[in-house]
Write a protein that holds these residues in place. Structure first.
Motif, PDB file in Angstrom:
ATOM      1  N   ARG A 158     -19.828  12.467 -41.628  1.00  0.00           N
ATOM      2  CA  ARG A 158     -18.935  12.470 -42.789  1.00  0.00           C
ATOM      3  C   ARG A 158     -17.930  11.319 -42.724  1.00  0.00           C
ATOM      4  O   ARG A 158     -17.563  10.743 -43.756  1.00  0.00           O
ATOM      5  CB  ARG A 158     -18.230  13.824 -42.877  1.00  0.00           C
ATOM      6  CG  ARG A 158     -19.155  14.938 -43.397  1.00  0.00           C
ATOM      7  CD  ARG A 158     -18.408  15.778 -44.412  1.00  0.00           C
ATOM      8  NE  ARG A 158     -19.292  16.661 -45.148  1.00  0.00           N
ATOM      9  CZ  ARG A 158     -19.479  17.949 -44.873  1.00  0.00           C
ATOM     10  NH1 ARG A 158     -18.861  18.492 -43.850  1.00  0.00           N
ATOM     11  NH2 ARG A 158     -20.277  18.676 -45.627  1.00  0.00           N
ATOM     12  N   TRP A 161     -19.756   8.308 -43.934  1.00  0.00           N
ATOM     13  CA  TRP A 161     -20.032   8.370 -45.371  1.00  0.00           C
ATOM     14  C   TRP A 161     -18.801   8.084 -46.222  1.00  0.00           C
ATOM     15  O   TRP A 161     -18.930   7.638 -47.356  1.00  0.00           O
ATOM     16  CB  TRP A 161     -20.580   9.749 -45.740  1.00  0.00           C
ATOM     17  CG  TRP A 161     -21.952  10.029 -45.207  1.00  0.00           C
ATOM     18  CD1 TRP A 161     -22.877   9.118 -44.797  1.00  0.00           C
ATOM     19  CD2 TRP A 161     -22.546  11.319 -45.023  1.00  0.00           C
ATOM     20  NE1 TRP A 161     -24.011   9.763 -44.369  1.00  0.00           N
ATOM     21  CE2 TRP A 161     -23.834  11.108 -44.503  1.00  0.00           C
ATOM     22  CE3 TRP A 161     -22.116  12.627 -45.253  1.00  0.00           C
ATOM     23  CZ2 TRP A 161     -24.699  12.167 -44.204  1.00  0.00           C
ATOM     24  CZ3 TRP A 161     -22.964  13.680 -44.967  1.00  0.00           C
ATOM     25  CH2 TRP A 161     -24.249  13.450 -44.443  1.00  0.00           C
ATOM     26  N   THR A 162     -17.618   8.348 -45.694  1.00  0.00           N
ATOM     27  CA  THR A 162     -16.422   8.312 -46.546  1.00  0.00           C
ATOM     28  C   THR A 162     -15.414   7.236 -46.167  1.00  0.00           C
ATOM     29  O   THR A 162     -14.522   6.934 -46.973  1.00  0.00           O
ATOM     30  CB  THR A 162     -15.698   9.673 -46.512  1.00  0.00           C
ATOM     31  OG1 THR A 162     -15.342   9.986 -45.157  1.00  0.00           O
ATOM     32  CG2 THR A 162     -16.591  10.778 -47.069  1.00  0.00           C
ATOM     33  N   GLN A 163     -15.502   6.637 -44.972  1.00  0.00           N
ATOM     34  CA  GLN A 163     -14.519   5.658 -44.530  1.00  0.00           C
ATOM     35  C   GLN A 163     -15.097   4.243 -44.563  1.00  0.00           C
ATOM     36  O   GLN A 163     -16.170   4.004 -43.993  1.00  0.00           O
ATOM     37  CB  GLN A 163     -14.057   5.973 -43.101  1.00  0.00           C
ATOM     38  CG  GLN A 163     -13.391   7.320 -42.939  1.00  0.00           C
ATOM     39  CD  GLN A 163     -13.103   7.646 -41.479  1.00  0.00           C
ATOM     40  OE1 GLN A 163     -13.169   6.777 -40.607  1.00  0.00           O
ATOM     41  NE2 GLN A 163     -12.780   8.907 -41.211  1.00  0.00           N
ATOM     42  N   ALA A 166     -15.308   3.134 -40.392  1.00  0.00           N
ATOM     43  CA  ALA A 166     -15.375   4.512 -39.908  1.00  0.00           C
ATOM     44  C   ALA A 166     -15.042   4.601 -38.433  1.00  0.00           C
ATOM     45  O   ALA A 166     -15.491   3.782 -37.619  1.00  0.00           O
ATOM     46  CB  ALA A 166     -16.769   5.077 -40.159  1.00  0.00           C
ATOM     47  N   LYS A 183     -22.691   3.421 -48.652  1.00  0.00           N
ATOM     48  CA  LYS A 183     -22.219   4.792 -48.646  1.00  0.00           C
ATOM     49  C   LYS A 183     -23.167   5.618 -49.519  1.00  0.00           C
ATOM     50  O   LYS A 183     -23.863   5.086 -50.380  1.00  0.00           O
ATOM     51  CB  LYS A 183     -20.790   4.873 -49.191  1.00  0.00           C
ATOM     52  CG  LYS A 183     -19.782   4.047 -48.407  1.00  0.00           C
ATOM     53  CD  LYS A 183     -19.778   4.389 -46.912  1.00  0.00           C
ATOM     54  CE  LYS A 183     -18.725   3.590 -46.144  1.00  0.00           C
ATOM     55  NZ  LYS A 183     -18.819   3.813 -44.675  1.00  0.00           N
ATOM     56  N   ASP A 187     -20.926  11.676 -54.207  1.00  0.00           N
ATOM     57  CA  ASP A 187     -19.539  11.569 -53.781  1.00  0.00           C
ATOM     58  C   ASP A 187     -19.326  12.351 -52.492  1.00  0.00           C
ATOM     59  O   ASP A 187     -19.680  13.524 -52.396  1.00  0.00           O
ATOM     60  CB  ASP A 187     -18.618  12.114 -54.884  1.00  0.00           C
ATOM     61  CG  ASP A 187     -17.161  11.925 -54.554  1.00  0.00           C
ATOM     62  OD1 ASP A 187     -16.814  10.870 -53.988  1.00  0.00           O
ATOM     63  OD2 ASP A 187     -16.372  12.839 -54.861  1.00  0.00           O
ATOM     64  N   LYS A 188     -18.794  11.684 -51.479  1.00  0.00           N
ATOM     65  CA  LYS A 188     -18.524  12.258 -50.153  1.00  0.00           C
ATOM     66  C   LYS A 188     -19.792  12.551 -49.359  1.00  0.00           C
ATOM     67  O   LYS A 188     -19.732  13.132 -48.285  1.00  0.00           O
ATOM     68  CB  LYS A 188     -17.674  13.531 -50.264  1.00  0.00           C
ATOM     69  CG  LYS A 188     -16.307  13.290 -50.890  1.00  0.00           C
ATOM     70  CD  LYS A 188     -15.484  14.560 -50.937  1.00  0.00           C
ATOM     71  CE  LYS A 188     -14.130  14.307 -51.578  1.00  0.00           C
ATOM     72  NZ  LYS A 188     -13.300  15.539 -51.674  1.00  0.00           N
ATOM     73  N   GLY A 189     -20.941  12.160 -49.907  1.00  0.00           N
ATOM     74  CA  GLY A 189     -22.178  12.327 -49.160  1.00  0.00           C
ATOM     75  C   GLY A 189     -23.010  13.488 -49.643  1.00  0.00           C
ATOM     76  O   GLY A 189     -22.554  14.320 -50.433  1.00  0.00           O
TER      77      GLY A 189
END
Length: 340
Positions: A158, A161-163, A166, A183, A187-189
C-alpha cells in the motif's frame, strides 16, 4: 439490502487445468453475467494435493497420468485481462509470505492497468502444499512468521501504491524513497481481500483489508466472523460498510436435487484425505457449501446473505467443461436474476 455479486473460479489448477479451459471458463462467465472470475495461488504444489484438493474440476476427471499443473496466478490474470472486458478478475489468494512485496506491488499495479481497474488482490498466509512438500521450505520462509509477514507485506504494498517516494520499515521488509511507477489505476490500489477462516483472519480484515474471503465456514460461522470484521474495523476507525464479506464455496446446481448431490459427494469426499481439514463426516461439507436443486441452492445462498455475505466465489464441481457450462447457465438463469 447490500448488493450481492457472484464470481466463478477458473481452472488454473486441477484435473482440467489448461490455457484453453481457463480461457473458456473466464469468457463464458463474463458472457453469462457473472460479476467476477477468480484464480488461486501456489507456486509449489504436489501430486497429493492435485488429487485431494480439487478447487476446479471434479474427482471423476482425475487420471493416473496427470501432472500437478498449476498455472501461475498473476501472469494468468494478465492473459485474461486481454480476453475479457468487463468482468472483475481476482486472485484468492496470493500466498503472500512467499511473494516479495516490492515486486508484487509492481505486478499488481501493472495488472490493475491491464485489467482496466478490474483487479481484486486477495492475500493469505498460505498453507503447506502437503505434509511432505512445504512451499515455505522451498522459499526459505519461516512458517511461524507468515502472519506477521503478511501484515507487513500488505502495508508495504500500500505504501508503494500511494506514495510517490515510498518508504516502509518493518521486521521483514524495509525500504526508503522507492520511486515505483505506475501507480495502480484504482484509487489507492486494488481492493485487498484477506483469506482465511479464523478469527485472526477476520481481525486482519478489519485492520487491513477491503474484503474477507474465507472458505469452509457455515452461515452461522460467517455471521460471527463478519461481526468480528465490523468490530475490528471500528476499533481502527475504518468504515465496516466499505469491507466486502465474501465466501469461497464449492457448488453443484441441478434441476434434480439427487443428481446434484451425486455429483458433489465424490469430490467433497476427497477432502477427508487432505491434511488441511478434518472432514470425517460428509455432513460437515454439506453444511458449509452450496449443493442441490435450484430451490436448495437459492435457500443456501439466502442463508449466507442473511449472515452478511455480499460476494460468492463459486468453485463449481464439474468432470467436463461442458458440465461447467451447463451449471453456470443454470446458475445465471435461475439465481443471478434474483440479485439484480
Amino acid at each position: 439490502m447490500a448488493e450481492v455479486s457472484f464470481g466463478v473460479r477458473v481452472p488454473n489448477s486441477g484435473p482440467l487445468s489448461s490455457v484453453a479451459n481457463i480461457t473458456r471458463a473466464a469468457t463464458e462467465a463474463e458472457e453469462m453475467g457473472f460479476d467476477s472470475i477468480f484464480l488461486h495461488d501456489h507456486v509449489v504444489w504436489s501430486t497429493a494435493m492435485h488429487r485431494h484438493h480439487i478447487s476446479s474440476g471434479a474427482h471423476e476427471a482425475l487420471a493416473d497420468d496427470q501432472s500437478a499443473d498449476f498455472y501461475e496466478a498473476l501472469t494468468t490474470i494478465g492473459y485474461l485481462a486481454a480476453k475479457t472486458s468487463s468482468v472483475r478478475i481476482g486472485v484468492a489468494c496470493l500466498v503472500m509470505p512467499t511473494r516479495n512485496p516490492i515486486y508484487a506491488a509492481k505486478q499488481l499495479a501493472t495488472l490493475d492497468h491491464l485489467t482496466g481497474g478490474r483487479l481484486i488482490a486477495g492475500v493469505g498466509l498460505g498453507s503447506k502444499a502437503s505434509k511432505e512438500s512445504s512451499e515455505f521450505d522451498v522459499f526459505g520462509v519461516p512458517f511461524s512468521a507468515r502472519a506477521r509477514m503478511t501484515d507487513e507485506y500488505v502495508e508495504a504494498m500500500r505504501a508503494i501504491w500511494t506514495q510517490p517516494l515510498a518508504s516502509y520499515s518493518g521486521r521483514y521488509i524495509e525500504f526508503k524513497d522507492a520511486e515505483i511507477f505506475p501507480k495502480p489505476l484504482q484509487d489507492k490500489g486494488p481492493d485487498v481481500w484477506v483469506g482465511g477462516w479464523t478469527d485472526a483472519a477476520a481481525r486482519r480484515t478489519g485492520r487491513l483489508g477491503d474484503g474477507w474471503v474465507p472458505g469452509w465456514l457455515s452461515p452461522a460461522e460467517m455471521g460471527r466472523g463478519a461481526a468480528i470484521v465490523r468490530e475490528t474495523a471500528q476499533e481502527y476507525d475504518r468504515d465496516p460498510d466499505n469491507i466486502t464479506i465474501a465466501v469461497e464455496k464449492l457448488t453443484v446446481i441441478d434441476t434434480d436435487h439427487d443428481a446434484a448431490m451425486a455429483r458433489a459427494v465424490p469430490t467433497v469426499a476427497t477432502s477427508s484425505k487432505t491434511y488441511e481439514r478434518d472432514v470425517d463426516q460428509i455432513q460437515f461439507a454439506l453444511d458449509r457449501h452450496i449443493f442441490g436443486s435450484v430451490d436448495a441452492v437459492q435457500r443456501r445462498v439466502e442463508e449466507f446473505v442473511e449472515a452478511g455475505v455480499t460476494h460468492f466465489e463459486l468453485k463449481f464441481i464439474y468432470p467436463t467443461m461442458d458440465e461447467l457450462t451447463r451449471q453456470m447457465e443454470l446458475w445465471a438463469s435461475e439465481i443471478l436474476p434474483k440479485y439484480r
